[in-house]
Design a protein around this motif. Structure first.
Motif, PDB file in Angstrom:
ATOM      1  N   ARG A 120       0.683  -1.175   0.054  1.00 29.61           N
ATOM      2  CA  ARG A 120       0.135   0.123   0.008  1.00 29.61           C
ATOM      3  C   ARG A 120       0.981   1.178   0.039  1.00 29.61           C
ATOM      4  O   ARG A 120       0.306   2.300  -0.126  1.00 29.61           O
ATOM      5  CB  ARG A 120      -0.923   0.165   1.258  1.00 29.61           C
ATOM      6  N   LEU A 121       2.142   0.912   0.233  1.00 23.18           N
ATOM      7  CA  LEU A 121       3.170   2.245   0.394  1.00 23.18           C
ATOM      8  C   LEU A 121       3.299   2.988  -0.961  1.00 23.18           C
ATOM      9  O   LEU A 121       3.053   4.131  -1.246  1.00 23.18           O
ATOM     10  CB  LEU A 121       4.208   1.718   1.182  1.00 23.18           C
ATOM     11  N   ALA A 144       9.160   8.555   1.844  1.00 22.58           N
ATOM     12  CA  ALA A 144       9.584   8.055   3.416  1.00 22.58           C
ATOM     13  C   ALA A 144       8.425   7.241   3.890  1.00 22.58           C
ATOM     14  O   ALA A 144       7.096   7.777   3.853  1.00 22.58           O
ATOM     15  CB  ALA A 144       9.967   9.336   4.161  1.00 22.58           C
ATOM     16  N   THR A 145       8.596   6.225   4.603  1.00 16.84           N
ATOM     17  CA  THR A 145       7.413   5.633   5.333  1.00 16.84           C
ATOM     18  C   THR A 145       7.746   5.382   6.626  1.00 16.84           C
ATOM     19  O   THR A 145       8.835   4.894   7.037  1.00 16.84           O
ATOM     20  CB  THR A 145       7.199   4.410   4.454  1.00 16.84           C
ATOM     21  N   ALA A 157       5.603   3.893  10.586  1.00 16.97           N
ATOM     22  CA  ALA A 157       4.483   3.403  11.119  1.00 16.97           C
ATOM     23  C   ALA A 157       3.210   4.311  11.239  1.00 16.97           C
ATOM     24  O   ALA A 157       2.163   4.151  11.150  1.00 16.97           O
ATOM     25  CB  ALA A 157       4.735   2.563  12.596  1.00 16.97           C
ATOM     26  N   SER A 158       3.387   5.709  11.316  1.00 22.90           N
ATOM     27  CA  SER A 158       2.745   6.674  11.756  1.00 22.90           C
ATOM     28  C   SER A 158       2.139   7.636  10.763  1.00 22.90           C
ATOM     29  O   SER A 158       1.213   7.928  10.553  1.00 22.90           O
ATOM     30  CB  SER A 158       2.862   7.683  12.880  1.00 22.90           C
ATOM     31  N   ARG A 159       3.141   7.735   9.640  1.00 25.86           N
ATOM     32  CA  ARG A 159       2.734   8.552   8.427  1.00 25.86           C
ATOM     33  C   ARG A 159       3.801   8.243   7.427  1.00 25.86           C
ATOM     34  O   ARG A 159       5.360   8.016   7.732  1.00 25.86           O
ATOM     35  CB  ARG A 159       2.999  10.060   9.020  1.00 25.86           C
ATOM     36  N   ASP A 160       3.648   8.453   6.287  1.00 23.88           N
ATOM     37  CA  ASP A 160       4.364   8.496   4.946  1.00 23.88           C
ATOM     38  C   ASP A 160       4.400   9.844   4.508  1.00 23.88           C
ATOM     39  O   ASP A 160       3.314  10.485   4.569  1.00 23.88           O
ATOM     40  CB  ASP A 160       3.760   7.454   3.865  1.00 23.88           C
ATOM     41  N   TYR A 161       5.371  10.175   3.801  1.00 26.12           N
ATOM     42  CA  TYR A 161       5.588  11.450   3.343  1.00 26.12           C
ATOM     43  C   TYR A 161       6.705  11.546   2.423  1.00 26.12           C
ATOM     44  O   TYR A 161       7.393  10.693   2.303  1.00 26.12           O
ATOM     45  CB  TYR A 161       5.903  12.565   4.500  1.00 26.12           C
TER      46      TYR A 161
END
Length: 507
Positions: A156-157, A177-178, A180-184
């Motif tokens: 899903r990333l 960047a990935t 556990a709490s946020r991808d950006y």
């Protein structure tokens, strides 16, 4: 008039990185179909790649692959394509990739080997040869890539990154960047702050320091407010945070807005902490302007302020909404600040090992490719351990003694990078890596960094390590080095050995 063909999203990378899975996820997000060159090759050959490779040899296989992949890329009109790991070794293929958006699916050597060695792949039968192939292709993949995404993880990333992958400005590289709490998104390249898609909504409220405001305040764009604090680690305090919070309130910042941190490590830590706590959390976008920030501190979500007793003792994990990295702004750094940032480059290269360490050990300048490689190293570690419960602790190499030096000298005598450089030397002595310590000492000295403590009580520094924030029991865990690329966390160190290592710095 015939419309030009649209570029495809083309996924490349080493064997077992997860290219096929990434391509399928991207295609699903876009409502497209995914073409897989290895699957198409097996259809054309009428047998497995392994069988054909073993019977006819690599040269024959590469010739067939080059023809099929070249035609596939030439006729592609949009869509998504996954290429085999060795397809990019063909000059014909590399030429055909120029009109497409190329996405490198990142994987580390150990993960690739673990996944590939039991699958019967013809180039994954002997560990040493596999490692040589991995190292030999690394630069080739990176040179071709417009974007780099994590491999072999949650598919899903890639789904979350698709919109960014479709809109990469020319000359910028996207690192996805990935955690556990946020991808950006991390955008790297000249003009990133003004050319990349801005990664947060609402109004911008900029936090910077007085020096950076004069040089790079415009990087925050149309900020509603610019809050400039005094420069220096000694101002990374709760009192300064209170001033920032108050200024945000008076400027009318809401939870629909976001903070922009424009500056080095101090500004980034403080801006991130204020964003994490203001109205229980608003987004933060980092625009790092120093080497320390661009290679290390802007990524990973660690925020905080110092207490007089110890560094970064009050803080929170708060991943950014995005990071905009323009290496050209480093040209404005004073020589001493460039040198201080170099210590973090050496630290990261020791952790990464491989090609990055080889480049740094050879004296490579800190250019865009080095910044990007350091960022990739940190992002990979943080993806595996966001909250510093295990692997992420390796990023503290040199910092246990380095932070103690800063605290014992009132955060005034040494820049952060200068203290980290001294801490690296202590860590390498504790690691019993005498030759490597000498090599690192030479690199630090050549960069203009101190390699000896000046007028500082080494016993006070050794005592200050006991307040290191990683401590969970009676002992402080240390990060030690067995070799470049083989760095271990949670290592016990005898008090006498620690005092000796620190006293050596003062000799």
């Amino acid at each position: 008039m015939v419309a030009p063909l649209k570029p495809a999203l083309v996924f490349i990378g080493f064997m077992a990185a997860g290219k096929s899975t990434a391509a399928l996820e991207a295609a699903a997000a876009l409502g497209e179909t995914a073409a897989d060159s290895d699957a198409l090759l097996e259809q054309e050959l009428g047998e497995t790649i392994q069988a054909y490779f073993d019977r006819e040899g690599e040269a024959a296989f590469r010739a067939v692959e080059e023809r099929l992949v070249g035609a596939l890329l030439d006729r592609a009109d949009g869509g998504v394509i996954a290429l085999g790991g060795g397809a990019v070794t063909s000059e014909r293929t590399r030429a055909a990739l120029r009109r497409h958006t190329v996405v490198l699916v990142d994987v580390d050597l150990e993960t690739a080997w673990a996944r590939a060695c039991g699958e019967g792949r013809p180039l994954a039968r002997e560990r040493a040869a596999f490692a040589r192939l991995f190292a030999g292709r690394a630069a080739l993949y990176e040179d071709l890539a417009h974007a780099i995404v994590p491999g072999v993880g949650d598919p899903r990333l890639v789904h979350g990154a698709v919109e960014a992958l479709r809109a990469i400005p020319e000359g910028l590289t996207l690192l996805w960047a990935t955690t556990a709490s946020r991808d950006y998104p991390v955008w790297v390249g000249a003009g990133a702050a003004t050319r990349a898609p801005w990664p947060a909504g609402g109004r911008r409220f900029a936090v910077t320091d007085e020096t950076v405001a004069a040089l790079h305040g415009g990087l925050a764009g149309d900020a509603a407010t610019m809050i400039a604090i005094p420069p220096g680690e000694q101002h990374k305090t709760l009192a300064t945070a209170e001033r920032v919070w108050t200024d945000l309130v008076q400027a009318g910042a809401t939870r629909g807005d976001h903070v922009v941190g424009v500056g080095g490590g101090v500004v980034g830590d403080l801006a991130g902490f204020c964003a994490a706590t203001y109205q229980r959390g608003v987004p933060v976008v980092h625009v790092p302007t120093t080497i320390v920030a661009q290679v290390d501190s802007a990524y990973g979500g660690k925020t905080g302020v110092d207490l007089p007793e110890a560094k970064n003792y009050v803080g929170a994990y708060h991943q950014p909404a995005g990071v905009l990295v323009d290496p050209t702004v480093l040209e404005t750094l004073p020589a001493a600040e460039r040198a201080a940032g170099y210590a973090e480059v050496v630290k990261t290269a020791l952790i990464a090992g491989g090609p990055l360490w080889e480049r740094v050990a050879a004296g490579a300048a800190v250019d865009e490719s080095v910044v990007r490689a350091c960022a990739r190293t940190k992002l990979r570690v943080v993806a595996a351990d966001e909250r510093d419960t295990g692997l992420r602790q390796v990023l503290n190499l040199g910092h246990t003694v380095g932070h103690a030096i800063e605290a014992a000298t009132g955060f005034a005598r040494y820049r952060h990078g200068e203290a980290v450089g001294l801490g690296l030397l202590a860590a390498l002595r504790l690691s019993e890596q005498d030759a490597l310590r000498a090599e690192v000492e030479e690199l630090l000295a050549a960069a203009g960094l101190p390699t000896r403590l000046d007028g500082t009580d080494p016993d006070a520094i050794a005592a200050a390590t006991a307040r290191d924030k990683k401590r969970t029991g009676a002992e402080v865990p240390f990060v030690l080095v067995r070799a470049p690329g083989d760095v271990r966390h949670g290592e016990p160190v005898a008090p006498g050995a620690l005092r000796a290592a620190v006293r050596e710095l003062a000799a």
